[in-house]
Scaffold this motif. Structure first.
Motif, PDB file in Angstrom:
ATOM      1  N   HIS A   6       0.801  -1.229   0.000  1.00 50.64           N
ATOM      2  CA  HIS A   6       0.000   0.000   0.000  1.00 50.64           C
ATOM      3  C   HIS A   6       0.833   1.278   0.000  1.00 50.64           C
ATOM      4  CE1 HIS A   6      -3.158  -2.843   0.690  1.00 50.64           C
ATOM      5  NE2 HIS A   6      -2.716  -3.138   1.899  1.00 50.64           N
ATOM      6  N   ASP A  39      -0.821   4.877   0.096  1.00 48.47           N
ATOM      7  CA  ASP A  39      -2.195   4.810   0.614  1.00 48.47           C
ATOM      8  C   ASP A  39      -2.132   4.704   2.140  1.00 48.47           C
ATOM      9  OD1 ASP A  39      -4.809   4.202   1.378  1.00 48.47           O
ATOM     10  OD2 ASP A  39      -5.138   2.804  -0.283  1.00 48.47           O
ATOM     11  N   ALA A  70      -4.838   2.541   3.986  1.00 48.55           N
ATOM     12  CA  ALA A  70      -4.604   1.097   3.843  1.00 48.55           C
ATOM     13  C   ALA A  70      -3.398   0.663   4.673  1.00 48.55           C
ATOM     14  CB  ALA A  70      -4.408   0.737   2.374  1.00 48.55           C
ATOM     15  N   GLN A  71      -2.361   1.512   4.734  1.00 41.76           N
ATOM     16  CA  GLN A  71      -1.199   1.186   5.563  1.00 41.76           C
ATOM     17  C   GLN A  71      -1.596   1.137   7.040  1.00 41.76           C
ATOM     18  OE1 GLN A  71       2.589   3.030   5.114  1.00 41.76           O
ATOM     19  NE2 GLN A  71       2.552   2.950   2.876  1.00 41.76           N
TER      20      GLN A  71
END
Length: 142
Positions: free
Chosen positions: A57, A60, A63-64
């Motif tokens: 990710h 992002d 998402a991380q």
């Protein structure tokens, strides 16, 4: 005036929330918690890595953060604990403004788990891997 809340149970541990300054309380987090201690789990920084240690990710942050939380939770599970056992959570990021924009990724998850540990946020210049923007570490008690 210290806001002293009644004892409640989190992950088998008696917990009393302490929120003396309500104006700086982040939604979903206590400023402090008084707990009876049995076992202590220290959780090293968990980042957005897959099972092979590869960064996922890149670019992002939401998402991380979600994957870092999942990796943190995997350590809790291995110890027979859950999010309510977490007594302290530290979030390190290379992008504080970005983290604050997506922090609900974590707070929603913690809310679903009925957990609201004291949280510290820190902006750092760099994390171990290029593209890594967030890590989570902390303490859990049983």
């Amino acid at each position: 005036m210290t806001a002293l809340h009644p004892l409640r149970r989190h992950g088998g541990t008696a917990v009393r929330s302490l929120n003396p300054a309500g104006w700086d309380r982040m939604p979903g987090f206590d400023q402090g918690q008084l707990r009876a201690v049995g076992e202590i789990l220290t959780v090293a920084a968990q980042g957005p890595l897959d099972e092979r240690g590869r960064l996922l990710h890149d670019g992002d942050l939401a998402a991380q953060l979600a994957l870092s939380a999942a990796n943190f939770e995997a350590v809790l599970t291995a110890a027979g604990m859950t999010w309510p056992n977490v007594a302290q959570l530290r979030i390190c990021t290379t992008d504080m403004d970005g983290l604050l924009d997506v922090l609900d990724t974590l707070t929603d998850h913690l809310g679903e788990a009925a957990a609201h540990p004291p949280v510290s946020l820190a902006e750092v210049r760099r994390l171990p891997l290029v593209g890594m923007a967030v890590t989570l570490d902390g303490l859990a008690l049983r």
